[in-house]
Design an enzyme around this catalytic site. Sequence first.
Site, PDB file in Angstrom:
ATOM      1  N   HIS A 131      52.578  -0.827 -25.110  1.00 26.70           N
ATOM      2  CA  HIS A 131      51.578   0.143 -25.549  1.00 26.70           C
ATOM      3  C   HIS A 131      50.604  -0.530 -26.502  1.00 26.70           C
ATOM      4  CE1 HIS A 131      49.840   3.823 -27.190  1.00 26.70           C
ATOM      5  NE2 HIS A 131      50.261   4.384 -26.083  1.00 26.70           N
TER       6      HIS A 131
ATOM      7  N   ASP B  66      55.716   6.987 -20.180  1.00 27.97           N
ATOM      8  CA  ASP B  66      55.756   7.030 -18.714  1.00 27.97           C
ATOM      9  C   ASP B  66      57.047   6.481 -18.125  1.00 27.97           C
ATOM     10  OD1 ASP B  66      53.101   8.058 -18.386  1.00 27.97           O
ATOM     11  OD2 ASP B  66      52.356   6.108 -19.013  1.00 27.97           O
TER      12      ASP B  66
HETATM   13  N1  CMC Z   1      55.156  -6.056 -18.765  1.00 30.11           N
HETATM   14  C1  CMC Z   1      55.025  -7.362 -19.011  1.00 30.11           C
HETATM   15  N2  CMC Z   1      54.210  -7.893 -19.932  1.00 30.11           N
HETATM   16  C2  CMC Z   1      53.462  -7.040 -20.663  1.00 30.11           C
HETATM   17  C3  CMC Z   1      53.526  -5.653 -20.460  1.00 30.11           C
HETATM   18  C4  CMC Z   1      54.412  -5.164 -19.479  1.00 30.11           C
HETATM   19  N3  CMC Z   1      54.513  -3.853 -19.240  1.00 30.11           N
HETATM   20  N4  CMC Z   1      52.671  -5.042 -21.309  1.00 30.11           N
HETATM   21  C5  CMC Z   1      52.081  -6.003 -22.025  1.00 30.11           C
HETATM   22  N5  CMC Z   1      52.558  -7.224 -21.622  1.00 30.11           N
HETATM   23  C6  CMC Z   1      52.187  -8.529 -22.209  1.00 30.11           C
HETATM   24  C7  CMC Z   1      50.820  -8.970 -21.714  1.00 30.11           C
HETATM   25  O1  CMC Z   1      50.936  -9.785 -20.560  1.00 30.11           O
HETATM   26  C8  CMC Z   1      50.276  -9.722 -22.894  1.00 30.11           C
HETATM   27  O2  CMC Z   1      50.836 -10.992 -22.899  1.00 30.11           O
HETATM   28  P1  CMC Z   1      49.966 -12.234 -23.487  1.00 30.11           P
HETATM   29  O3  CMC Z   1      49.660 -11.900 -24.907  1.00 30.11           O
HETATM   30  O4  CMC Z   1      50.872 -13.400 -23.316  1.00 30.11           O
HETATM   31  O5  CMC Z   1      48.736 -12.300 -22.639  1.00 30.11           O
HETATM   32  C9  CMC Z   1      50.846  -8.973 -24.092  1.00 30.11           C
HETATM   33  O6  CMC Z   1      52.043  -8.330 -23.609  1.00 30.11           O
HETATM   34  C10 CMC Z   1      49.921  -7.903 -24.651  1.00 30.11           C
HETATM   35  O7  CMC Z   1      49.471  -7.103 -23.573  1.00 30.11           O
HETATM   36  P2  CMC Z   1      47.967  -6.585 -23.436  1.00 30.11           P
HETATM   37  O8  CMC Z   1      47.712  -6.213 -22.026  1.00 30.11           O
HETATM   38  O9  CMC Z   1      47.027  -7.530 -24.108  1.00 30.11           O
HETATM   39  O10 CMC Z   1      48.100  -5.272 -24.345  1.00 30.11           O
HETATM   40  P3  CMC Z   1      47.188  -3.989 -24.278  1.00 30.11           P
HETATM   41  O11 CMC Z   1      47.345  -3.315 -25.564  1.00 30.11           O
HETATM   42  O12 CMC Z   1      45.817  -4.328 -23.817  1.00 30.11           O
HETATM   43  O13 CMC Z   1      47.852  -3.127 -23.094  1.00 30.11           O
HETATM   44  C11 CMC Z   1      49.186  -1.596 -21.895  1.00 30.11           C
HETATM   45  C12 CMC Z   1      48.700  -2.050 -23.269  1.00 30.11           C
HETATM   46  C13 CMC Z   1      49.892  -0.254 -22.024  1.00 30.11           C
HETATM   47  C14 CMC Z   1      47.979  -1.422 -20.950  1.00 30.11           C
HETATM   48  C15 CMC Z   1      50.144  -2.661 -21.321  1.00 30.11           C
HETATM   49  O14 CMC Z   1      51.285  -2.758 -22.139  1.00 30.11           O
HETATM   50  C16 CMC Z   1      50.572  -2.358 -19.878  1.00 30.11           C
HETATM   51  O15 CMC Z   1      49.855  -2.724 -18.929  1.00 30.11           O
HETATM   52  N6  CMC Z   1      51.764  -1.702 -19.667  1.00 30.11           N
HETATM   53  C17 CMC Z   1      52.188  -1.279 -18.351  1.00 30.11           C
HETATM   54  C18 CMC Z   1      51.458  -0.019 -17.941  1.00 30.11           C
HETATM   55  C19 CMC Z   1      51.906   1.191 -18.715  1.00 30.11           C
HETATM   56  O16 CMC Z   1      53.100   1.469 -18.850  1.00 30.11           O
HETATM   57  N7  CMC Z   1      50.943   1.984 -19.207  1.00 30.11           N
HETATM   58  C20 CMC Z   1      51.192   3.239 -19.907  1.00 30.11           C
HETATM   59  C21 CMC Z   1      50.717   3.226 -21.314  1.00 30.11           C
HETATM   60  S1  CMC Z   1      51.461   4.518 -22.286  1.00 30.11           S
HETATM   61  C22 CMC Z   1      50.673   6.017 -22.061  1.00 30.11           C
HETATM   62  C23 CMC Z   1      49.717   6.172 -21.000  1.00 30.11           C
HETATM   63  O17 CMC Z   1      48.539   5.916 -21.221  1.00 30.11           O
HETATM   64  O18 CMC Z   1      50.131   6.607 -19.938  1.00 30.11           O
END
Ligand code: CMC
Length: 391
Positions: A269, A326
Amino acid sequence: TDMFTYDPGFTSTASCESGLTYIDGDAGILLHRGYPIDQLAEQSSFMEVAYLLLNGELPSKSEFETFNTHITRHTMVHEQLSTFFRGFRRDAHPMAIMCGVVGALSSFYHDSTDINDPKQREIASHRLIAKMPTIAAMAYKYSVGQPFVYPKNSLSYTENFLNMTYSVPAEEYEIDPIIASAMDKIFILHADHEQNASTSTVRLAGSSGANPFACIAAGIACLWGPAHGGANEAALNMLREIGTPDRIPEFIARAKNKDDPFRLMGFGHRVYKNFDPRAKVLSKAATEVLDKLGINDPVLDTARELEQLALKDQYFIDKKLYPNVDFYSGVILSAIGFPTTMFTVLFALARTVGWVAQWNEMITDPAQKIGRPRQLYTGPTQRDYVPLGER
Ligand code: CMC
């Protein structure tokens, strides 16, 4: 150009002041108007939380009754709206239908164009909250080829939604109180979450003075993506694909692999660097609901095992990746009988309360301006046009 702060994804930019929702991502705290989410989820009702988010305080008994009456009064949609559905392919994703049909509401309510009139804003807000379950249920009915079911105003908000979804003319649907209460809890947990992508979208669309129904349609479009609300559908599809606990390590390895775009859906998140408090409530509810319904779905075991293994893994520890809202919601929704394609629609239905409350807050904020970010230009410097024949 360096007079602007470069902040892709707005990780450190506050776009507004807001009194609705407080999140402490490190501590895993979520409060609506000061009330902890777990207390609201366990003790309140979705309609009460809707009142709280819209008005700032919990309602008295008579305020609650009046609010319920207003919402109930607006549950019907214009009969002509039902013809919109027939234009969609039967296999259309229900979120695609939601974007179109909710946007189309703006053509039925041109009276909502005077957004500076508090009365008109209130009616638009009530209409949106009241009509979302009707439209969501219609999207479902259309996909399964069953006739639409009209709202039944003797039922509560959530019971009415379940009835419109599962009732068929030949057979009265008996509302199971366990299902109704689980559904209501899921709605509470999705009602608002401060400046997430879809809420920011609604605010940005609304900042130009656009019709509120059109603004909510914009929010629905944004919510659909798998990084946001679409994650509930993606998470359950992932858990089903994993299938058995012995295949979990393979999927964890893929999530850690930088060359593989795969992510653990329902994990991580932007704001929570600790347990998402909503996931905690849902994790408990998933076991309770499946137990009470007597459903033994292996997907719950897969989810539990995946959570355990991921939380012990150095990659997830270092990046502070925890289950989010989720991760477990889909297990419950699937037990209730929803197809995965409906999951994000249910999220949209609940989040409409937050979108509407945030939209109202924005319109009445004296500091509000049209949202207009700047950029750092990286294109070519000025050059002269060359006619087509000379290129
Ligand atoms: N699985 C594997 N690696 C992950 C994941 C994951 N679910 N989430 C983040 N990472 C890694 C990502 O690869 C990155 O690594 P690095 O720093 O080495 O590049 C690091 O963690 C930070 O991730 P980010 O994408 O820069 O973080 P963000 O704040 O932009 O993204 C997020 C947040 C929710 C989009 C992301 O965690 C994600 O894609 N999660 C999976 C989708 C998900 O469950 N979304 C629901 C969010 S909660 C409520 C909602 O809106 O529904």
